[in-house]
Design a protein around this motif. Structure first.
Motif: not given
Length: 179
Positions: A46-74
Motif C-alpha cells: 500500500s502506497h500512494e503519492r499525493a500533492t497538497i498545496f504544492t507539497v508532495s508526499f507519499e503515503a505508505k505503510y512504513t510511515n506508521s509504527p502500527a502498520f509496521k507492527y501489523f506487517v511484522v506480526a502478520f
C-alpha cells in the motif's frame, strides 16, 4: 473390535468423524494462512503519492509504527500458519500448537487493533488533536489499507475459531479421561 462392558465407549471415535474433523481443521488452517498472507501483501504494497498545496508526499505503510507492527506480526503468523499445515496429525507437537495458537491469536488481535485505530484516525482525523484526515488525499492507499484490515479481520476470526477447536480437541479427551 468387539466392545465388552469394561471398555469405555467414549474412547471409541468413529473414523468418519475423526477424518472430517481433520479436514475441517486443515481447511481452517489454510484459510487462516491465506488471510494472513493476503493481509501482509496488501498492507506491504500500500502506497500512494499525493500533492497538497504544492507539497508532495507519499503515503505508505512504513510511515506508521502500527502498520509496521501489523506487517511484522502478520508475517510471523503467516510463517507459523504455513509450518503448522505440514504437522502430522499424530504428532505430540499439537499440544504446543495450542499454546502457540493462543500466543499468535493474542498477537493478531493486538496488531489488528493498533492498526485499526490508526486507520480510523487516517480516515476520520481527530479534531481535538488537530489531525486532519488523509483519505481524501490518498484514496487508493486508504482502500488498500482497508482491504488489508478486512483480510486481517478474517484471519483473526479464523484464528479464534482454531484456538477454540484446538483447546476442545486437546483438553476434551483429558477431561473425559478423568471420569
Amino acid at each position: 473390535m468387539l466392545l465388552d462392558a469394561t471398555f469405555p465407549v467414549f474412547l471409541v471415535k468413529p473414523m468418519a468423524n475423526t477424518r472430517s474433523r481433520r479436514v475441517c481443521h486443515l481447511l481452517l488452517r489454510f484459510v487462516a494462512f491465506a488471510a494472513t498472507l493476503a493481509a501482509v501483501i496488501m498492507m506491504a504494497t500500500s502506497h500512494e503519492r499525493a500533492t497538497i498545496f504544492t507539497v508532495s508526499f507519499e503515503a505508505k505503510y512504513t510511515n506508521s509504527p502500527a502498520f509496521k507492527y501489523f506487517v511484522v506480526a502478520f508475517s510471523v503468523i503467516t510463517v507459523y500458519g504455513f509450518l503448522v499445515l505440514f504437522l502430522p496429525a499424530k504428532s505430540l507437537l499439537w499440544r504446543l500448537v495450542v499454546a502457540l495458537d493462543l500466543v499468535f491469536t493474542i498477537l493478531l488481535v493486538s496488531s489488528f487493533s493498533a492498526t485499526l485505530a490508526i486507520a480510523q484516525v487516517g480516515k476520520k482525523g481527530n479534531n481535538d488533536a488537530g489531525w486532519l484526515p488523509i483519505c481524501d488525499s490518498v484514496p487508493k492507499y486508504c482502500d488498500q489499507v482497508t482491504r488489508a484490515l478486512i483480510a486481517g479481520f478474517v484471519a483473526m476470526i479464523v484464528y479464534i475459531i482454531l484456538l477454540l477447536h484446538s483447546v476442545h480437541t486437546i483438553i476434551d479427551p483429558l477431561l473425559l479421561g478423568k471420569n
